[in-house]
Design a protein around this motif. Structure first.
Motif, PDB file in Angstrom:
ATOM      1  N   SER A  43      40.883 -25.903 -29.969  1.00  0.00           N
ATOM      2  CA  SER A  43      39.961 -25.952 -28.824  1.00  0.00           C
ATOM      3  C   SER A  43      39.278 -27.317 -28.750  1.00  0.00           C
ATOM      4  CB  SER A  43      38.944 -24.811 -28.874  1.00  0.00           C
ATOM      5  OG  SER A  43      38.136 -24.919 -30.022  1.00  0.00           O
ATOM      6  N   TYR A  87      44.484 -25.232 -24.383  1.00  0.00           N
ATOM      7  CA  TYR A  87      43.638 -24.041 -24.198  1.00  0.00           C
ATOM      8  C   TYR A  87      44.514 -22.789 -24.279  1.00  0.00           C
ATOM      9  CZ  TYR A  87      39.476 -26.710 -22.795  1.00  0.00           C
ATOM     10  OH  TYR A  87      38.388 -27.544 -22.790  1.00  0.00           O
ATOM     11  N   ALA A  90      45.356 -22.027 -27.818  1.00  0.00           N
ATOM     12  CA  ALA A  90      44.195 -21.439 -28.518  1.00  0.00           C
ATOM     13  C   ALA A  90      44.013 -19.982 -28.099  1.00  0.00           C
ATOM     14  CB  ALA A  90      42.935 -22.252 -28.232  1.00  0.00           C
ATOM     15  N   ARG A  97      39.284 -18.455 -22.538  1.00  0.00           N
ATOM     16  CA  ARG A  97      38.969 -19.827 -22.116  1.00  0.00           C
ATOM     17  C   ARG A  97      37.488 -20.008 -21.757  1.00  0.00           C
ATOM     18  NH1 ARG A  97      43.212 -22.624 -18.311  1.00  0.00           N
ATOM     19  NH2 ARG A  97      44.468 -21.175 -19.511  1.00  0.00           N
ATOM     20  N   MET A 100      35.581 -20.745 -24.837  1.00  0.00           N
ATOM     21  CA  MET A 100      35.787 -22.128 -25.318  1.00  0.00           C
ATOM     22  C   MET A 100      35.003 -23.120 -24.464  1.00  0.00           C
ATOM     23  SD  MET A 100      39.778 -22.303 -26.422  1.00  0.00           S
ATOM     24  CE  MET A 100      40.556 -21.176 -25.279  1.00  0.00           C
TER      25      MET A 100
END
Ligand code: BYC
Length: 317
Positions: A43, A87, A90, A97, A100
């Motif tokens: 991230s 992203y 991750a 998202r 993050m």
């Protein structure tokens, strides 16, 4: 107790897989700390890509020719794409998202220190491509063989694009270094300002890098911060010499015994200031990122409303 034993056994099996060079995929069992380590690194890497668009984006309207503008636009757009792959990689580890982005916007998550320095002249765009993308590739080539499959695969494509970025920067610096005395001075000034921050991109020295032991054990990193930094210096010094530019380090000297350059000490106080949010442009970068996110809110809402409507008509049919 039985449960603890099971986890210990599973961790042992996991480590054996890593030691055999197997690639870990999203649905495989993994230790919680491996997951956390990768969520942190991937991230932060994604954040670096999207924040990295800002200093270069500053120069799109001021590029000195139509060709230079088109090339820079393509590069900045690539960085947005890199953020997207990362992203997504991750997200395969179970984080969404929005979480993050919230970590980025509230200052909880780091992004690369390098993007907290200002881009003052067109030569800075050359220096970013040459030095910043050059340092990034040095680190990312190794990540193509990282132990987590989705991250490794994202890095393959990213590395191909980064090598184009590096050449784009070197081309700009070459032109300036071979131009008028004023242009040459601009190139030297950009090198003076970007050299040390580029060396900081590799992170703290190995003995001060708390995440390295696990990263090496789990083959997330296959080389250490200092090894990669040394290779970057060895590769870049001859390029500067070819251009007739001077690396701003009085201690820089070829060492035949180690077959590499000795170089001066990084200003770690500056590094720590920048990564804790107090570099020259941290506040400006974060404010621009948050504003971009807010300005895009209506697009996200419209896309979600459109998807919901489509689903409704699909079920009604
Ligand atoms: N900046 O234990 P360490 C690009 C943090 S984007 C900020 O050695 P690790 C591009 C580190 O996170 C390139 N923070 O950590 C885009 C840790 O803090 P936390 C970005 C840094 O993870 C657009 C603490 O310091 N590349 O190419 O083993 C345009 C201790 O460090 C930095 C990546 O992200 C730094 N420079 O090693 C153009 C590559 N250095 O998280 C170009 C993937 C260290 O514990 N990342 N820190 O709070 C990595 O390879 C590793 O994460 C690092 C650090 C080598 C960066």
């Amino acid at each position: 107790m039985e449960n603890t034993l099971n986890i210990a056994e599973m961790e042992e099996k996991f480590q054996a897989r890593i030691d055999r060079g197997e690639i870990i995929e999203p649905k495989d069992w993994m230790p919680e700390n491996y997951r956390k380590h990768l969520i942190r690194q991937i991230s932060q890497h994604a954040h670096s890509e999207v924040v990295g668009m800002l200093p270069e984006g500053n120069w799109i309207t001021r590029a000195p020719s139509l060709r230079a503008k088109m090339v820079l636009l393509a590069k900045v757009q690539d960085e947005g794409g890199h953020g997207l792959y990362l992203y997504t990689a991750a997200e395969t580890m179970g984080i969404d998202r929005d979480t993050m982005l919230e970590q980025l916007h509230t200052g909880k998550a780091k992004y690369s220190s390098i993007f907290n320095y200002p881009t003052l002249t067109w030569a800075d765009i050359g220096a970013i491509g040459w030095l910043v993308d050059g340092a990034a590739i040095m680190n990312q080539v190794m990540l193509q063989r990282t132990s987590y499959g989705p991250y490794a695969r994202a890095m393959v494509r990213i590395c191909k694009e980064e090598s184009f970025h590096q050449r784009q920067g070197y081309e700009i610096i070459c032109k300036l270094a071979n131009g008028t005395p004023e242009q040459r001075a601009m190139a030297q000034d950009a090198l003076n300002r970007w050299w040390w921050p580029s060396l900081m991109m590799f992170g703290p020295n190995d003995e001060n890098s708390p995440n390295s032991a696990n990263a090496i054990k789990w083959k997330i990193k296959r080389e250490s911060n200092d090894q990669l930094r040394q290779r970057f210096v060895n590769q870049t010094v001859p390029q500067a010499e070819y251009l007739g530019l001077k690396i701003p380090d009085e201690k820089l000297k070829w060492n035949p015994e180690k077959n590499g350059y000795d170089f001066g000490e990084i200003d770690w106080a500056e590094f720590n200031r920048v990564i804790s949010g107090n570099g020259p442009c941290n506040k400006e970068r974060l404010a621009a990122r948050i504003a971009a996110h807010e300005n895009g809110r209506w697009v996200r809402e419209a896309a979600a409303a459109h998807a919901a409507k489509k689903k409704e008509t699909l079920f009604a049919a």
